[in-house]
Design a protein around this motif. Sequence first.
Motif, PDB file in Angstrom:
ATOM      1  N   GLU A 431      83.754  31.710 -90.647  1.00  0.00           N
ATOM      2  CA  GLU A 431      83.140  30.518 -90.068  1.00  0.00           C
ATOM      3  C   GLU A 431      83.187  30.580 -88.553  1.00  0.00           C
ATOM      4  OE1 GLU A 431      85.309  27.242 -91.637  1.00  0.00           O
ATOM      5  OE2 GLU A 431      84.400  27.355 -93.635  1.00  0.00           O
ATOM      6  N   GLU A 432      82.353  29.765 -87.934  1.00  0.00           N
ATOM      7  CA  GLU A 432      82.330  29.682 -86.475  1.00  0.00           C
ATOM      8  C   GLU A 432      83.706  29.198 -86.000  1.00  0.00           C
ATOM      9  OE1 GLU A 432      79.790  27.550 -82.879  1.00  0.00           O
ATOM     10  OE2 GLU A 432      79.146  27.341 -84.961  1.00  0.00           O
ATOM     11  N   GLY A 433      84.225  29.855 -85.006  1.00  0.00           N
ATOM     12  CA  GLY A 433      85.556  29.535 -84.500  1.00  0.00           C
ATOM     13  C   GLY A 433      86.613  30.513 -84.961  1.00  0.00           C
ATOM     14  N   ASP A 434      86.339  31.259 -86.036  1.00  0.00           N
ATOM     15  CA  ASP A 434      87.268  32.307 -86.478  1.00  0.00           C
ATOM     16  C   ASP A 434      87.213  33.476 -85.499  1.00  0.00           C
ATOM     17  OD1 ASP A 434      88.144  30.989 -88.742  1.00  0.00           O
ATOM     18  OD2 ASP A 434      86.556  31.807 -90.020  1.00  0.00           O
ATOM     19  N   PRO A 435      88.305  34.210 -85.311  1.00  0.00           N
ATOM     20  CA  PRO A 435      88.306  35.364 -84.409  1.00  0.00           C
ATOM     21  C   PRO A 435      87.249  36.391 -84.829  1.00  0.00           C
ATOM     22  CG  PRO A 435      90.550  34.792 -85.035  1.00  0.00           C
ATOM     23  CD  PRO A 435      89.645  33.978 -85.902  1.00  0.00           C
ATOM     24  N   PRO A 436      86.309  36.724 -83.976  1.00  0.00           N
ATOM     25  CA  PRO A 436      85.217  37.648 -84.349  1.00  0.00           C
ATOM     26  C   PRO A 436      85.702  38.999 -84.867  1.00  0.00           C
ATOM     27  CG  PRO A 436      84.749  36.565 -82.252  1.00  0.00           C
ATOM     28  CD  PRO A 436      86.158  36.212 -82.599  1.00  0.00           C
ATOM     29  N   LEU A 437      86.789  39.511 -84.275  1.00  0.00           N
ATOM     30  CA  LEU A 437      87.253  40.832 -84.680  1.00  0.00           C
ATOM     31  C   LEU A 437      87.837  40.845 -86.095  1.00  0.00           C
ATOM     32  CD1 LEU A 437      88.954  42.070 -81.365  1.00  0.00           C
ATOM     33  CD2 LEU A 437      86.721  42.720 -82.305  1.00  0.00           C
ATOM     34  N   ARG A 438      88.090  39.674 -86.659  1.00  0.00           N
ATOM     35  CA  ARG A 438      88.660  39.600 -88.004  1.00  0.00           C
ATOM     36  C   ARG A 438      87.587  39.512 -89.096  1.00  0.00           C
ATOM     37  NH1 ARG A 438      94.034  38.916 -88.588  1.00  0.00           N
ATOM     38  NH2 ARG A 438      95.278  38.500 -86.711  1.00  0.00           N
ATOM     39  N   LYS A 439      86.336  39.467 -88.706  1.00  0.00           N
ATOM     40  CA  LYS A 439      85.257  39.359 -89.687  1.00  0.00           C
ATOM     41  C   LYS A 439      85.152  40.663 -90.472  1.00  0.00           C
ATOM     42  CE  LYS A 439      80.417  38.005 -90.205  1.00  0.00           C
ATOM     43  NZ  LYS A 439      79.194  37.561 -89.506  1.00  0.00           N
ATOM     44  N   ARG A 440      85.167  40.570 -91.805  1.00  0.00           N
ATOM     45  CA  ARG A 440      85.075  41.736 -92.669  1.00  0.00           C
ATOM     46  C   ARG A 440      83.616  42.099 -92.924  1.00  0.00           C
ATOM     47  NH1 ARG A 440      89.473  42.236 -96.531  1.00  0.00           N
ATOM     48  NH2 ARG A 440      87.959  42.011 -98.215  1.00  0.00           N
ATOM     49  N   SER A 441      83.401  43.298 -93.424  1.00  0.00           N
ATOM     50  CA  SER A 441      82.030  43.797 -93.622  1.00  0.00           C
ATOM     51  C   SER A 441      81.237  42.959 -94.623  1.00  0.00           C
ATOM     52  CB  SER A 441      82.058  45.255 -94.090  1.00  0.00           C
ATOM     53  OG  SER A 441      82.794  45.365 -95.299  1.00  0.00           O
ATOM     54  N   ASP A 442      81.945  42.276 -95.551  1.00  0.00           N
ATOM     55  CA  ASP A 442      81.239  41.462 -96.541  1.00  0.00           C
ATOM     56  C   ASP A 442      81.047  40.019 -96.087  1.00  0.00           C
ATOM     57  OD1 ASP A 442      83.815  40.539 -96.660  1.00  0.00           O
ATOM     58  OD2 ASP A 442      84.078  40.834 -98.819  1.00  0.00           O
ATOM     59  N   GLY A 443      81.401  39.753 -94.812  1.00  0.00           N
ATOM     60  CA  GLY A 443      81.199  38.409 -94.282  1.00  0.00           C
ATOM     61  C   GLY A 443      82.351  37.459 -94.534  1.00  0.00           C
ATOM     62  N   SER A 444      83.471  37.967 -95.032  1.00  0.00           N
ATOM     63  CA  SER A 444      84.641  37.119 -95.279  1.00  0.00           C
ATOM     64  C   SER A 444      85.714  37.368 -94.219  1.00  0.00           C
ATOM     65  CB  SER A 444      85.215  37.396 -96.669  1.00  0.00           C
ATOM     66  OG  SER A 444      85.732  38.728 -96.732  1.00  0.00           O
ATOM     67  N   ILE A 445      86.821  36.647 -94.314  1.00  0.00           N
ATOM     68  CA  ILE A 445      87.954  36.834 -93.405  1.00  0.00           C
ATOM     69  C   ILE A 445      89.235  36.662 -94.212  1.00  0.00           C
ATOM     70  CG2 ILE A 445      87.866  34.382 -92.726  1.00  0.00           C
ATOM     71  CD1 ILE A 445      89.011  35.236 -90.001  1.00  0.00           C
ATOM     72  N   GLU A 446      90.208  37.510 -93.968  1.00  0.00           N
ATOM     73  CA  GLU A 446      91.488  37.398 -94.673  1.00  0.00           C
ATOM     74  C   GLU A 446      92.379  36.392 -93.966  1.00  0.00           C
ATOM     75  OE1 GLU A 446      94.398  40.611 -96.643  1.00  0.00           O
ATOM     76  OE2 GLU A 446      94.696  40.435 -94.467  1.00  0.00           O
ATOM     77  N   LYS A 447      92.895  35.403 -94.729  1.00  0.00           N
ATOM     78  CA  LYS A 447      93.782  34.393 -94.168  1.00  0.00           C
ATOM     79  C   LYS A 447      95.013  34.210 -95.062  1.00  0.00           C
ATOM     80  CE  LYS A 447      90.472  31.643 -91.493  1.00  0.00           C
ATOM     81  NZ  LYS A 447      89.955  30.274 -91.210  1.00  0.00           N
TER      82      LYS A 447
END
Length: 551
Positions: A431-447
């Motif tokens: 989502e907008e506001g998440d650290p850009p470098l953490r964006k995964r190739s499938d469009g998700s982010i690990e939290k």
Amino acid sequence: MAICYDESRMIEFTYTPEVPEDIRVVVGIDFGTTYSGFAYAHVESCDVISNEDWPGKKGLKKIPTVLQYDENFEQAILWGFDAVASEPTKRRKKDKSTPSRPIELFKLHLGDIPKEQKPALPSNITAGRTITDYLRKMDFFRMVRLIATVPAEFTEDTKSIMRYCMYEANLINNSGTQNLKFTTEPEAAAVHCMKEFNQHGLKTGDKYLVVDCGGGTIDLTVRKLLDNNRLGEDTERSGDFCGGTFVDKEFLKFLEAKVGRYAMDIFRIKHYSQLSYMIQQFCERVKTRFTGEESEFRKYSLDIEKTCPALKQYVSGSAIDELEEEDWEINISFETVKSFFDPVVSKILQLISIQLDKSKCTVMFLVGGFSESKYLQQRIKQRFSKCKVVIPPYPMTSIARGAVMYGLDMDAIKNRVLKWTYGVAVYPEFEEGDPPLRKRSDGSIEKFCLMAKRDAQVEVNQRFSNTMLPTKPKQTGMLFKLYYTAKETAQFCDEPEMHKLGEFRVDLPDTHLGLDRPVTFDLCFGAMEIIAIAKNKTNGKVHRTTFKLDL
């Protein structure tokens, strides 16, 4: 939880439901940094007995946590008193092998401490192997329930490693047996102190502090006496590496300043038995007698030629002239001995102060071998005069004896306070506001998804649950990655102080249902080991964890 340490050997550790077992004896193991021991009780009588029958010694309640291997480090040939007393060059008549340099303090490898504070091990010996080989020497009979203790400040991995080592040491038949239970050292001590409640006026609702002063670690816990002689944990247990052996280390630092670092390093490597004897003499003649009162202090002179003659050959430079002037004797004054104790005692006082600030207690119990130090007792009584300080019977064996009492009545502990924050990795959409470098190739982010927060008070076997869904319609499995941290909250799984507890996979068939395949994930606390359970709500199948750890 389930554990597999070596993929090539495929040793799988799975937890099975509690089932009735023919338990005849309960054994409590106190695997200590410097000394270890065990106590036991027959279930029929419940009389707790401390073992005093050891190879090479009888009448002592603990044995040194020391090993010696053969010269190729293929087999442990000496342990306990035999390993301490033997000369490195002496050959044993039975196996004609030459013992290696003794290995000690290897328990410290389980702790989260700086690498330089951990003892150096031979390149082909792991910490896990030393623990396993040492535990293998303790020959218990079958049909027993084992209660193993761990220090309060050790991480969750410690219990997993100890379970693995006990399995490898043949102390348990089944790697996942429920006949092996864990408790912390301060908790075992707290149970041991229950017999003293009436004598010191403790009643339901009262709180008391237990300070376990061991050789390597100091552990503290505040307990509350509940109805029906049950105990609750009032504050998060704490501890640090500031036990009695750190007084010995201060003594060795003093000696190093006199003879030189090079001399001490070579002496330690080549003449361990003389070093051990020197420390033993210091402990017997100085450390155990020290009260902090100068009028009671007996002057002590370390005679190098008599106590550790091999050390002389490694001394060089100006140190030789100075020591020859004194006929190779080093006088140790009252102030010097006090300087050995004070850094260690100050840390202990600070730990006690922190606990008493959190929870007001009327009684403080001191247990463990170092608690018998008159100087430590005096400093504690002086600093905390409003709290009654008690040294219960059998302070040196209180951990093992308390572990046995806990094994006889595991309902004695009603609740505990979590020392860590637990959670699981989740993969929401970026989502907008998440650290850009953490964006995964499938469009998700690990939290990090919080499951249970540090400092929460949990009942025995209380569960924390969460329901999760697959992120892709055709997904055939869900991988759960479990983490814990000392922080109260966290956002990501790779933050500082974050530890990975393990991971396991849940099969997700029925792909025709798309995303509508919920899985409930439970963490069960209360017992000292965490049980993680995942249930596929679509087909009702239950999965238990399989963690992989490196020793």
